[in-house]
Motif scaffolding. Structure first.
Motif, PDB file in Angstrom:
ATOM      1  N   ARG A  50       2.781  16.346  -3.522  1.00 35.58           N
ATOM      2  CA  ARG A  50       3.113  15.853  -2.194  1.00 35.58           C
ATOM      3  C   ARG A  50       3.947  16.880  -1.447  1.00 35.58           C
ATOM      4  NH1 ARG A  50       1.319  12.282   1.504  1.00 35.58           N
ATOM      5  NH2 ARG A  50       2.125  10.217   1.189  1.00 35.58           N
ATOM      6  N   GLU A  51       4.555  17.764  -2.194  1.00 35.23           N
ATOM      7  CA  GLU A  51       5.513  18.712  -1.609  1.00 35.23           C
ATOM      8  C   GLU A  51       4.915  19.458  -0.424  1.00 35.23           C
ATOM      9  OE1 GLU A  51       8.263  18.365  -3.368  1.00 35.23           O
ATOM     10  OE2 GLU A  51       7.305  17.311  -5.044  1.00 35.23           O
ATOM     11  N   PRO A 106       5.594  -4.026 -12.702  1.00 34.94           N
ATOM     12  CA  PRO A 106       5.316  -5.457 -12.858  1.00 34.94           C
ATOM     13  C   PRO A 106       4.188  -5.920 -11.942  1.00 34.94           C
ATOM     14  CG  PRO A 106       7.536  -5.077 -11.964  1.00 34.94           C
ATOM     15  CD  PRO A 106       6.941  -3.737 -12.200  1.00 34.94           C
ATOM     16  N   GLY A 107       3.223  -6.638 -12.522  1.00 34.79           N
ATOM     17  CA  GLY A 107       2.161  -7.260 -11.735  1.00 34.79           C
ATOM     18  C   GLY A 107       1.010  -6.357 -11.366  1.00 34.79           C
ATOM     19  N   ASP A 129      -0.928  -9.808 -10.085  1.00 34.31           N
ATOM     20  CA  ASP A 129      -0.675 -10.530  -8.839  1.00 34.31           C
ATOM     21  C   ASP A 129       0.252  -9.772  -7.893  1.00 34.31           C
ATOM     22  OD1 ASP A 129       1.574 -10.707 -10.325  1.00 34.31           O
ATOM     23  OD2 ASP A 129       1.879 -12.859 -10.078  1.00 34.31           O
ATOM     24  N   ALA A 130       0.565  -8.528  -8.188  1.00 34.73           N
ATOM     25  CA  ALA A 130       1.444  -7.766  -7.301  1.00 34.73           C
ATOM     26  C   ALA A 130       0.686  -7.367  -6.039  1.00 34.73           C
ATOM     27  CB  ALA A 130       1.959  -6.524  -8.008  1.00 34.73           C
ATOM     28  N   ARG A 131       1.398  -7.373  -4.913  1.00 34.51           N
ATOM     29  CA  ARG A 131       0.806  -6.860  -3.678  1.00 34.51           C
ATOM     30  C   ARG A 131       1.341  -5.475  -3.372  1.00 34.51           C
ATOM     31  NH1 ARG A 131       2.068 -10.679   0.956  1.00 34.51           N
ATOM     32  NH2 ARG A 131       4.153 -10.251   0.118  1.00 34.51           N
ATOM     33  N   LEU A 132       2.446  -5.148  -3.999  1.00 33.77           N
ATOM     34  CA  LEU A 132       3.088  -3.840  -3.797  1.00 33.77           C
ATOM     35  C   LEU A 132       3.473  -3.297  -5.161  1.00 33.77           C
ATOM     36  CD1 LEU A 132       3.071  -3.820  -0.794  1.00 33.77           C
ATOM     37  CD2 LEU A 132       5.518  -4.235  -0.767  1.00 33.77           C
ATOM     38  N   TYR A 174       1.281   2.962  -3.183  1.00 34.21           N
ATOM     39  CA  TYR A 174       2.242   1.865  -3.190  1.00 34.21           C
ATOM     40  C   TYR A 174       1.599   0.481  -3.202  1.00 34.21           C
ATOM     41  CZ  TYR A 174       1.429   2.262   1.844  1.00 34.21           C
ATOM     42  OH  TYR A 174       0.837   2.329   3.078  1.00 34.21           O
ATOM     43  N   GLN A 197      -8.044  -3.117   8.540  1.00 33.98           N
ATOM     44  CA  GLN A 197      -8.241  -2.351   9.768  1.00 33.98           C
ATOM     45  C   GLN A 197      -7.645  -0.956   9.607  1.00 33.98           C
ATOM     46  OE1 GLN A 197      -6.527  -2.724  14.108  1.00 33.98           O
ATOM     47  NE2 GLN A 197      -7.833  -4.496  13.707  1.00 33.98           N
ATOM     48  N   GLU A 216       2.674  18.625   1.748  1.00 34.62           N
ATOM     49  CA  GLU A 216       2.379  17.890   2.979  1.00 34.62           C
ATOM     50  C   GLU A 216       3.631  17.446   3.718  1.00 34.62           C
ATOM     51  OE1 GLU A 216      -0.338  14.696   2.300  1.00 34.62           O
ATOM     52  OE2 GLU A 216      -0.907  15.517   0.361  1.00 34.62           O
ATOM     53  N   ILE A 217       4.788  17.728   3.141  1.00 34.95           N
ATOM     54  CA  ILE A 217       5.992  17.110   3.672  1.00 34.95           C
ATOM     55  C   ILE A 217       6.353  17.623   5.063  1.00 34.95           C
ATOM     56  CG2 ILE A 217       8.470  16.995   3.318  1.00 34.95           C
ATOM     57  CD1 ILE A 217       7.945  16.583   0.406  1.00 34.95           C
ATOM     58  N   ILE A 247       7.237  -8.376  -3.273  1.00 32.61           N
ATOM     59  CA  ILE A 247       6.232  -7.676  -4.056  1.00 32.61           C
ATOM     60  C   ILE A 247       5.011  -8.547  -4.341  1.00 32.61           C
ATOM     61  CG2 ILE A 247       5.825  -6.709  -6.330  1.00 32.61           C
ATOM     62  CD1 ILE A 247       8.534  -5.457  -6.193  1.00 32.61           C
ATOM     63  N   ARG A 248       5.195  -9.822  -4.634  1.00 28.05           N
ATOM     64  CA  ARG A 248       4.056 -10.675  -5.002  1.00 28.05           C
ATOM     65  C   ARG A 248       3.504 -11.436  -3.796  1.00 28.05           C
ATOM     66  NH1 ARG A 248       4.240 -10.654 -11.149  1.00 28.05           N
ATOM     67  NH2 ARG A 248       5.639  -8.921 -11.255  1.00 28.05           N
ATOM     68  N   HIS A 299       6.036  -1.399  -7.405  1.00 27.66           N
ATOM     69  CA  HIS A 299       7.452  -1.044  -7.351  1.00 27.66           C
ATOM     70  C   HIS A 299       7.986  -0.798  -8.757  1.00 27.66           C
ATOM     71  CE1 HIS A 299      11.382  -0.826  -5.493  1.00 27.66           C
ATOM     72  NE2 HIS A 299      11.839  -1.473  -6.531  1.00 27.66           N
TER      73      HIS A 299
END
Lengths: 274, 274
Positions: free
Chosen positions: A269-270, A228-229, A256-259, A186, A102, A272-273, B273-274, A261
């Motif tokens: 990015r500077e 990792p992942g 298998d990572a969802r995030l 991320y 969404q 837009e800060i 994370i996973r 890290h």
DNA sequence: TGAGTTCATCTCGTTATGAGAAGAACGAAA
DNA sequence: TTTCGTTCTTCTCATAACGAGATGAACTCA
């Protein structure tokens, strides 16, 4: 949330008249993104009927709320509209591997000239898909390069842009692109733009298309393998080198990572800060 | 998006009958968060009428869509409901300094027993506010410690929790908390929980309350001062030391940054994370 | 007055990042 | 076939950011 206090719940339900309330309609609209020829594309339909006939719009339509048709959940409505208006088949077909989330809800009075319409927008990330076929109310449907729409940061289109977007769809699309850029930082969702197996250069091309800037190939490679992942090796190697030379890149699949890290931050990015 | 193609837009508008569509209602619900006594609290109202009479719920209600009353935009509806059901005054009053953003839209069939209801949820960050007074349909209103609600990751409440939440409000609240935790990482919105002037230990207390873990005071201090635009010094010093001793901390106000760069990442991210 | 707490700053070892370089593998043109 | 330019992949090195711990001064409370 209830209109007036009542003693008994069943008594309440029996006397309840939904039509006594203000008339509202709920629609879903989908910002479906994919990568074609190294550039970010969005799925658009050309409107057959009023309002805004002839203009381009995000695929979408009314949610089946449960009056005459069976009630459907909001994500199901998004998938259905995507399928109906583009000829792409649903969950088990071409739309099977897409990521859907969404995006936000747009309900300013006057955003639709017909009546008060609340639109729930969804964001979809898809690997390269076939050309859509117009269906439903759509006179035409196509993957359109995002760069060709002349979007500004404020959610408008620059004057002189040929393909004009109906309703507040320029704003919704702008918000969707912003969300996509953030998500790539991320989460491992860049892999949703690739096939089941992909190379690291392919993955880098996704980031470059969505972010609109070139990345340092060496550092990107190190980063992707060190998080990792994010990806896991298939052991295999692509059967062809790059189209302009170079060795055959290795093949990976999504991990298998969802995030991610640590996250994969975009360089510029500077600005837009603030 | 149009129901059937027509030649002329005005002809279309004249013949258009909103009531021909499925009956839907749109509500707004607000997850209003604040810090009290070092713990995260959420604003809840006890329902006076059916359905779910006597249970607790997020403040919210129907959007004035434009039938009998004047049409209002979704964020305006959120502020109005917050004010009506809690007695807190609107934008120029106690609610003036709150941050408000859209959280998401919840529209599963059956989430409300009365009819098909689509609820647009908003998330509010507020500095410490007075106790609310019940108004509108609410039998009671209070700031409730989030920890006392027994929320699980899956959006339910643990059995045995005394204050039960109506509708799918446990899920909405869980999503709101997750969003708040994320926002504190890469935006300066923690300052929205503080007054106009605040100390760095106060700001650290906000992070610790929302994240539910203690932070290294020295590293936090260094980090906040090193991120450009996060806070700016007032030059003044707090007139009192900490309640258990210690020197008088200096006073700061919110800076002009909209994004924290580099971000302030929470320590125990590895597990999620996973 | 003494004990315990907290603010604010500093040190140090580790990890992450940006920029550049280099060797090997490949496609395309000569 | 040879040559040349391109690309993948891995390194190096300097800088920046981070976690953990320590220190001294300032303050509250008993």
């Amino acid at each position: 949330m209830s209109p007036e206090p009542m003693r008994d719940e069943s008594e309440f339900l029996a006397s309840y008249d939904p039509r006594a309330y203000d008339p509202v309609a709920v629609t879903v609209d989908v910002v479906a993104l994919t990568i074609r020829d190294g550039a970010l594309h969005v799925l658009l339909v050309r409107r057959g009927g009023a309002p805004y006939a002839g203009m381009w719009a995000l695929p979408g339509g009314f949610v089946h709320a449960g009056g005459r048709r069976e009630a459907e959940d909001l994500p199901d409505a998004a998938v259905r509209e995507l399928a109906e208006e583009t000829g792409l088949s649903g969950k088990d077909g071409a739309l099977g591997r897409v990521h859907l989330e969404q995006l936000g809800t747009y309900g300013a009075p006057g955003r639709d000239p017909r009546m008060r319409i609340i639109s729930v927008a969804y964001l979809a990330f898809a690997p390269e898909l076939p050309d859509p076929e117009a269906g439903g109310d759509a006179a035409d449907a196509a993957w359109v390069a995002v760069d060709a729409l002349g979007l500004t940061e404020s959610g408008d289109q620059r004057p002189g842009t040929t393909r004009r977007l109906a309703f507040d769809h320029a704003r919704i699309l702008t918000d969707g692109l912003e969300r996509a850029r953030d998500k790539l930082e991320y989460t491992p969702l860049a892999t949703a733009f690739c096939g089941a197996e992909f190379t690291i250069p392919e993955l880098r091309a996704v980031y470059e298309a969505v972010w609109g800037e070139e990345l340092h190939a060496g550092n990107f490679h190190r980063k992707v393998l060190s998080v990792p992942g994010f990806v896991e090796s298939t052991g295999a190697t692509s059967d062809k080198g790059g189209r302009r030379g170079g060795p055959r890149p290795r093949l990976y699949r999504a991990g298998d990572a969802r995030l991610l890290h640590p996250a994969l931050l975009r360089p510029s990015r500077e600005e837009e800060i603030r």
